[in-house]
Design a protein around this motif. Structure first.
Motif, mmCIF file in Angstrom:
data_model
loop_
_atom_site.group_PDB
_atom_site.id
_atom_site.type_symbol
_atom_site.label_atom_id
_atom_site.label_comp_id
_atom_site.label_asym_id
_atom_site.label_seq_id
_atom_site.Cartn_x
_atom_site.Cartn_y
_atom_site.Cartn_z
ATOM 1 N N GLY A 3 0.615 -1.334 0.134
ATOM 2 C CA GLY A 3 0.272 0.233 0.205
ATOM 3 C C GLY A 3 0.730 1.424 -0.224
ATOM 4 N N ARG B 38 -1.884 -10.421 -2.907
ATOM 5 C CA ARG B 38 -3.294 -9.859 -2.982
ATOM 6 C C ARG B 38 -3.911 -10.753 -2.887
ATOM 7 N NH1 ARG B 38 -5.541 -3.985 -2.190
ATOM 8 N NH2 ARG B 38 -5.959 -5.143 -0.374
ATOM 9 N N ASN C 33 -6.979 0.935 7.672
ATOM 10 C CA ASN C 33 -6.140 2.672 6.777
ATOM 11 C C ASN C 33 -7.294 3.355 6.590
ATOM 12 O OD1 ASN C 33 -4.095 1.316 6.486
ATOM 13 N ND2 ASN C 33 -4.872 -0.572 5.306
ATOM 14 N N GLU D 299 -17.471 0.089 3.324
ATOM 15 C CA GLU D 299 -15.799 0.099 2.506
ATOM 16 C C GLU D 299 -14.968 -0.276 4.210
ATOM 17 O OE1 GLU D 299 -12.814 3.077 1.489
ATOM 18 O OE2 GLU D 299 -14.458 3.943 1.581
ATOM 19 N N ASP E 288 -10.780 -1.461 5.068
ATOM 20 C CA ASP E 288 -9.467 -1.667 4.491
ATOM 21 C C ASP E 288 -8.444 -1.253 5.381
ATOM 22 O OD1 ASP E 288 -7.021 -1.022 3.675
ATOM 23 O OD2 ASP E 288 -7.603 0.763 2.909
ATOM 24 N N LYS E 289 -8.656 -2.972 6.654
ATOM 25 C CA LYS E 289 -7.946 -2.826 7.675
ATOM 26 C C LYS E 289 -7.056 -3.756 7.140
ATOM 27 C CE LYS E 289 -12.137 -2.596 10.445
ATOM 28 N NZ LYS E 289 -13.543 -3.944 11.049
ATOM 29 N N ALA F 288 -4.659 -8.638 5.259
ATOM 30 C CA ALA F 288 -4.820 -6.843 4.945
ATOM 31 C C ALA F 288 -7.256 -7.823 4.765
ATOM 32 C CB ALA F 288 -4.495 -6.498 3.646
ATOM 33 N N TRP G 58 -10.105 -5.795 2.513
ATOM 34 C CA TRP G 58 -10.460 -4.903 1.407
ATOM 35 C C TRP G 58 -11.385 -5.171 0.680
ATOM 36 C CZ3 TRP G 58 -9.634 -3.119 -3.446
ATOM 37 C CH2 TRP G 58 -9.848 -2.053 -3.991
ATOM 38 N N ASN G 59 -12.441 -4.267 0.383
ATOM 39 C CA ASN G 59 -13.254 -3.935 -0.242
ATOM 40 C C ASN G 59 -13.952 -2.548 -0.045
ATOM 41 O OD1 ASN G 59 -16.530 -3.340 -0.886
ATOM 42 N ND2 ASN G 59 -16.265 -5.685 -1.678
ATOM 43 N N PRO G 60 -13.898 -1.892 -1.627
ATOM 44 C CA PRO G 60 -13.902 -0.343 -1.397
ATOM 45 C C PRO G 60 -15.418 0.081 -1.498
ATOM 46 C CG PRO G 60 -14.038 -1.875 -3.273
ATOM 47 C CD PRO G 60 -13.777 -2.721 -3.198
ATOM 48 N N CYS H 2 -11.468 -8.664 -1.057
ATOM 49 C CA CYS H 2 -10.330 -8.910 -0.828
ATOM 50 C C CYS H 2 -8.954 -9.614 0.821
ATOM 51 C CB CYS H 2 -8.116 -8.074 -1.330
ATOM 52 S SG CYS H 2 -8.749 -7.365 -2.806
#
Length: 306
Positions: free
Chosen positions: A72, A158, A182, A201, A203-204, A235, A237-239, A260
């Protein structure tokens, strides 16, 4: 039999992997990246953006990109480092790994170039072995220090997992763990939920994670089991909708069918002395019934040998 290498019209090359049971994978030399993995029923298991660019200079949105030597924006380099933006080579000498079946396995290598040394002044060799077998995708990454001085690096795989509906997915194995958020300037929190579910969302970066994590897709009645070694972080993640609309190489609704869950060495970078080598391992396995079906004990997936 030799590797099945396909040269596309645009000059790029991809390797097609097959196993006797019928599952397949495609690997690009650009980024050393898996861009497709399908089971014997030809069902896709990895998300690929409909807007993904499969050639330089952009990284490829989807599949299984490799982040090295940075994760990142956890450093001064370009986001997620430069390994995913480079052309890799076939590795004809992957020792000390044993020889492999070239129909279902490919060995790739990325070596530092003069251009790389200008932005990250450390000589290295990064190798990956990518293998498929029935219901399983295995990646073995290795980093060797070919410099005269020690260096440190971050690394992650990823995993863009293809799911039926993000709101029907849960992740088990990360509960009660500390994580860096994040979305809140990497502030540290402790996970309070019994299982991770998604309604916005995320993002960790989870710390000190177990070697096994389960991603349960209720609608498909399918569980993806992630096993990892040498990568203590995970990690997630999903936006979600708002961020997805702002990502140029991602469809507006793509967030609903992707998640992710990454394997990584992120919080504490790996330090290698000259000539030392680091080795990791990740296995993605498909279990064809979800926990809610009553046919699968989550404790066995997370702690046993299913």
């Amino acid at each position: 039999m030799p590797l099945n290498v396909v040269n596309d019209r645009d000059g790029s090359s991809r390797i097609l992997l097959t196993d006797p049971a019928g599952s397949t994978a495609e690997v690009l030399l650009y980024g050393g990246q898996v861009v497709s993995w399908k089971n014997e029923r030809r069902e896709k298991l990895l998300y690929m953006s409909t807007k993904a660019q499969l050639k330089p200079p952009k990284a490829i949105r989807g599949g299984l990109p490799i982040s090295f030597p940075q994760f990142g924006n956890f450093g001064a380099l370009e986001r997620h480092g430069f390994a995913r933006n480079r052309f890799w080579s076939l590795d004809n000498d992957p020792s000390p790994l044993p020889p492999a079946n070239q129909q279902s396995t490919v060995d790739l290598v990325l070596k530092s170039t003069e251009d790389d040394l200008k932005i990250w002044p450390h000589s290295f060799e990064l190798r990956v072995r990518i293998s498929i077998s029935p219901g399983k995708l295995t990646i073995i990454p290795r980093v060797r220090n070919t410099d005269t001085k020690a260096f440190s690096f971050m690394f992650s795989l990823r995993n863009y997992l293809y799911v039926s509906d993000i709101s029907e997915v849960r992740v088990e194995g990360l509960e009660t763990l500390d994580y860096l958020d994040n979305l809140v300037r990497r502030e540290r929190f402790t996970e309070q939920a019994d299982a991770i579910t998604f309604d916005g969302e995320v993002d960790k970066v989870y710390l000190n994670t177990p070697t096994k994590i389960a991603i349960i897709d209720h609608e498909r009645k399918r569980t993806i089991e992630l096993r990892k070694e040498g990568m203590p972080n995970a990690a997630v993640w999903n936006p979600w909708d708002k961020k997805a609309k702002s990502i140029a190489d991602m469809g507006d609704e793509d967030y609903t069918t992707m998640l992710c869950v990454d394997s990584g060495a992120i919080e504490s970078p790996i330090v290698l002395k000259p000539h030392e080598e680091w080795k990791g391992r990740q296995e993605l396995s498909i279990v064809s019934s979800s926990y809610c079906s009553g046919q699968l004990d989550p404790r066995k997936v997370l702690y046993g040998d299913y």
